[in-house]
Design a protein around this motif. Structure first.
Motif, mmCIF file in Angstrom:
data_model
loop_
_atom_site.group_PDB
_atom_site.id
_atom_site.type_symbol
_atom_site.label_atom_id
_atom_site.label_comp_id
_atom_site.label_asym_id
_atom_site.label_seq_id
_atom_site.Cartn_x
_atom_site.Cartn_y
_atom_site.Cartn_z
ATOM 1 N N ARG A 104 6.798 14.715 -4.708
ATOM 2 C CA ARG A 104 5.469 15.087 -5.195
ATOM 3 C C ARG A 104 4.743 13.869 -5.752
ATOM 4 O O ARG A 104 5.358 13.042 -6.434
ATOM 5 C CB ARG A 104 5.593 16.140 -6.288
ATOM 6 C CG ARG A 104 6.331 17.389 -5.877
ATOM 7 C CD ARG A 104 6.597 18.297 -7.058
ATOM 8 N NE ARG A 104 5.385 18.890 -7.576
ATOM 9 C CZ ARG A 104 4.977 18.781 -8.838
ATOM 10 N NH1 ARG A 104 5.677 18.071 -9.707
ATOM 11 N NH2 ARG A 104 3.855 19.354 -9.228
ATOM 12 N N ALA A 105 3.438 13.823 -5.486
ATOM 13 C CA ALA A 105 2.643 12.690 -5.973
ATOM 14 C C ALA A 105 2.552 12.695 -7.497
ATOM 15 O O ALA A 105 2.180 11.688 -8.098
ATOM 16 C CB ALA A 105 1.241 12.758 -5.362
ATOM 17 N N GLN A 106 2.899 13.811 -8.127
ATOM 18 C CA GLN A 106 2.858 13.900 -9.588
ATOM 19 C C GLN A 106 4.049 13.187 -10.225
ATOM 20 O O GLN A 106 4.067 12.984 -11.449
ATOM 21 C CB GLN A 106 2.866 15.368 -10.039
ATOM 22 C CG GLN A 106 1.643 16.178 -9.649
ATOM 23 C CD GLN A 106 1.712 16.778 -8.253
ATOM 24 O OE1 GLN A 106 2.520 16.364 -7.415
ATOM 25 N NE2 GLN A 106 0.863 17.741 -7.974
ATOM 26 N N GLU A 107 5.057 12.833 -9.418
ATOM 27 C CA GLU A 107 6.279 12.198 -9.944
ATOM 28 C C GLU A 107 6.697 11.127 -8.941
ATOM 29 O O GLU A 107 7.555 11.372 -8.092
ATOM 30 C CB GLU A 107 7.420 13.222 -10.050
ATOM 31 C CG GLU A 107 7.114 14.392 -10.949
ATOM 32 C CD GLU A 107 7.987 15.612 -10.657
ATOM 33 O OE1 GLU A 107 8.445 16.220 -11.627
ATOM 34 O OE2 GLU A 107 8.204 15.952 -9.472
ATOM 35 N N VAL A 140 0.838 -1.213 0.000
ATOM 36 C CA VAL A 140 0.000 0.000 0.000
ATOM 37 C C VAL A 140 0.866 1.254 0.000
ATOM 38 O O VAL A 140 1.828 1.366 0.772
ATOM 39 C CB VAL A 140 -0.941 0.040 1.233
ATOM 40 C CG1 VAL A 140 -1.937 1.190 1.115
ATOM 41 C CG2 VAL A 140 -1.681 -1.272 1.423
ATOM 42 N N LEU A 141 0.483 2.205 -0.851
ATOM 43 C CA LEU A 141 1.172 3.490 -0.968
ATOM 44 C C LEU A 141 0.226 4.599 -0.499
ATOM 45 O O LEU A 141 -0.935 4.650 -0.925
ATOM 46 C CB LEU A 141 1.557 3.708 -2.440
ATOM 47 C CG LEU A 141 1.975 5.112 -2.867
ATOM 48 C CD1 LEU A 141 3.253 5.546 -2.143
ATOM 49 C CD2 LEU A 141 2.176 5.159 -4.387
ATOM 50 N N ASP A 142 0.714 5.496 0.356
ATOM 51 C CA ASP A 142 -0.094 6.618 0.864
ATOM 52 C C ASP A 142 0.442 7.926 0.263
ATOM 53 O O ASP A 142 1.590 8.299 0.505
ATOM 54 C CB ASP A 142 0.002 6.643 2.399
ATOM 55 C CG ASP A 142 -0.855 7.744 3.026
ATOM 56 O OD1 ASP A 142 -1.577 8.441 2.283
ATOM 57 O OD2 ASP A 142 -0.788 7.890 4.261
ATOM 58 N N LEU A 143 -0.417 8.617 -0.496
ATOM 59 C CA LEU A 143 -0.010 9.871 -1.132
ATOM 60 C C LEU A 143 -0.386 11.052 -0.248
ATOM 61 O O LEU A 143 -1.553 11.222 0.099
ATOM 62 C CB LEU A 143 -0.693 10.011 -2.497
ATOM 63 C CG LEU A 143 -0.326 8.938 -3.520
ATOM 64 C CD1 LEU A 143 -1.009 9.240 -4.847
ATOM 65 C CD2 LEU A 143 1.178 8.853 -3.706
ATOM 66 N N GLY A 144 0.598 11.890 0.079
ATOM 67 C CA GLY A 144 0.368 12.978 1.038
ATOM 68 C C GLY A 144 0.257 12.362 2.424
ATOM 69 O O GLY A 144 -0.676 12.645 3.177
ATOM 70 N N CYS A 145 1.246 11.522 2.756
ATOM 71 C CA CYS A 145 1.144 10.662 3.966
ATOM 72 C C CYS A 145 1.324 11.436 5.256
ATOM 73 O O CYS A 145 1.092 10.883 6.342
ATOM 74 C CB CYS A 145 2.164 9.534 3.891
ATOM 75 S SG CYS A 145 3.876 10.127 3.914
ATOM 76 N N GLY A 183 5.147 5.901 1.581
ATOM 77 C CA GLY A 183 4.454 7.177 1.660
ATOM 78 C C GLY A 183 5.268 8.245 0.951
ATOM 79 O O GLY A 183 6.494 8.162 0.889
ATOM 80 N N VAL A 184 4.542 9.230 0.425
ATOM 81 C CA VAL A 184 5.186 10.367 -0.240
ATOM 82 C C VAL A 184 4.566 11.627 0.324
ATOM 83 O O VAL A 184 3.342 11.697 0.494
ATOM 84 C CB VAL A 184 4.951 10.312 -1.769
ATOM 85 C CG1 VAL A 184 5.453 11.572 -2.448
ATOM 86 C CG2 VAL A 184 5.614 9.090 -2.373
ATOM 87 N N ASP A 185 5.379 12.617 0.628
ATOM 88 C CA ASP A 185 4.832 13.893 1.086
ATOM 89 C C ASP A 185 5.801 15.016 0.738
ATOM 90 O O ASP A 185 7.011 14.814 0.610
ATOM 91 C CB ASP A 185 4.565 13.886 2.600
ATOM 92 C CG ASP A 185 3.506 14.922 2.965
ATOM 93 O OD1 ASP A 185 2.330 14.544 3.137
ATOM 94 O OD2 ASP A 185 3.844 16.125 3.026
ATOM 95 N N LEU A 186 5.217 16.222 0.623
ATOM 96 C CA LEU A 186 6.009 17.430 0.341
ATOM 97 C C LEU A 186 6.790 17.897 1.555
ATOM 98 O O LEU A 186 7.755 18.642 1.425
ATOM 99 C CB LEU A 186 5.062 18.589 -0.028
ATOM 100 C CG LEU A 186 4.165 18.457 -1.242
ATOM 101 C CD1 LEU A 186 3.180 19.632 -1.272
ATOM 102 C CD2 LEU A 186 5.016 18.448 -2.491
#
Ligand SMILES: C[S@@+](CC[C@H](N)C(=O)[O-])C[C@H]1O[C@@H](n2cnc3c(N)ncnc32)[C@H](O)[C@@H]1O
Length: 273
Positions: free
Chosen positions: A100-103, A50-55, A74-77
């Motif tokens: 960034r979740a865009q990349e 599972v991947l959490d975007l803006g974690c 997880g990915v977050d700014l």
């Protein structure tokens, strides 16, 4: 490239790295007893990867770890929030990326589910995010996102009504610039964004996060619920606090507690590839 809205969000969350998880974990879903993180995590169980975007600070990832997910990312700014996520023992094996979740820095077809709690709706260029989600998901993989709804209950709408004129008084250069993209707050907008990337129409579950508590606690939680509160100066905040406590006095229950709720929506779909 990082946008003005993304710079705003990064700076805000670096300064207040645990504000969001404190807010969400203070509440329970009405008539349910789980936190909003638990509701979302349960929706994608039994996904293994599972991947959490803006974690954020990893609160949702920690729930997923406790639910038995084997591979978490997880990915977050905000590096401030990711630092807190890295301190969570449950996330010792998780891949936590500043970005960034865009990349997304992940291989194609590498996750069974992608989740996002109160973050997808804030992301610029959601079409690029949708394409990245579709790329990293396996066929029939799940995407589930909790997004903020326009409604709130009890003392929360009173707070907003009193705060809005103050938000408008803030000089333009100090105003919150996170609102670049709002289409992804509603069902139709989310379907429009996700369909071209190959997703089925979303199922849609509205629910309320009950934040009822002592009036001072509810005041603090209302402040944390809206980015724009952070743009007010001390005098404006003091005015808002007095007005809020006075205007909500009649809402208090016999034991002095103040009812308040945030309404959110859970959108869920699968990838048809
Ligand atoms: C309201 S917070 C929610 C944090 C966390 N999901 C939670 O519910 O506790 C929104 C998060 O989305 C992140 N965010 C916004 N746009 C992003 C993007 N394009 N890529 C990665 N993270 C993003 C922000 O940095 C922030 O941590």
């Amino acid at each position: 490239m990082t946008s003005a809205a993304e710079s705003y969000l990064r700076e805000y969350h670096d300064r207040k790295p645990d504000a969001m998880s404190v807010l969400i974990e203070s509440g329970r879903v009405t008539g349910d007893g789980r936190t909003s993180y638990e509701v979302l995590a349960d929706r994608v169980a039994p996904a293994r990867r599972v991947l959490d975007l803006g974690c954020g600070d990893g609160a949702l990832l920690a729930v997923l770890a406790r639910r038995g997910a084997e591979k978490l990312a997880g990915v977050d700014l905000s590096s401030g929030q990711l630092d807190l996520a890295r301190q969570r023992p449950e996330l010792a094996g998780a891949e936590l990326h500043h970005g960034r979740a865009q990349e997304l820095p992940f291989e194609d077809d590498s996750y069974d589910a992608v989740v996002s709690h109160m973050a997808f709706m804030l992301m610029d260029n959601p079409e690029a995010v949708a394409a990245e989600i579709a790329r990293v998901l396996v066929a029939r993989g799940a995407f589930a996102a909790v997004v903020g709804g326009p409604e709130s209950t009890g003392a929360t709408p009173v707070f907003l009504e009193l705060a809005r004129p103050l938000f408008r008084e803030v000089p333009e250069e100090r105003q919150a610039t996170y609102t670049a993209e709002r289409r992804t707050s509603n069902r139709e907008g989310i379907d429009e964004v996700l369909a071209p990337a190959g997703f089925a129409p979303v199922s849609w579950e509205p629910y309320e996060i009950d934040l009822t508590g002592e009036p001072e606690e509810v005041w603090t939680l209302c402040c944390e619920s809206y980015y724009s509160t952070d743009t007010l100066d001390d005098a404006q905040l003091a005015r808002l606090r007095s007005a809020f406590l006075a205007e909500t006095e009649h809402l208090r229950t016999a034991d002095g507690r103040l009812p308040a709720g945030l309404c959110v929506d859970l959108a869920q779909t699968e990838l048809l590839k």
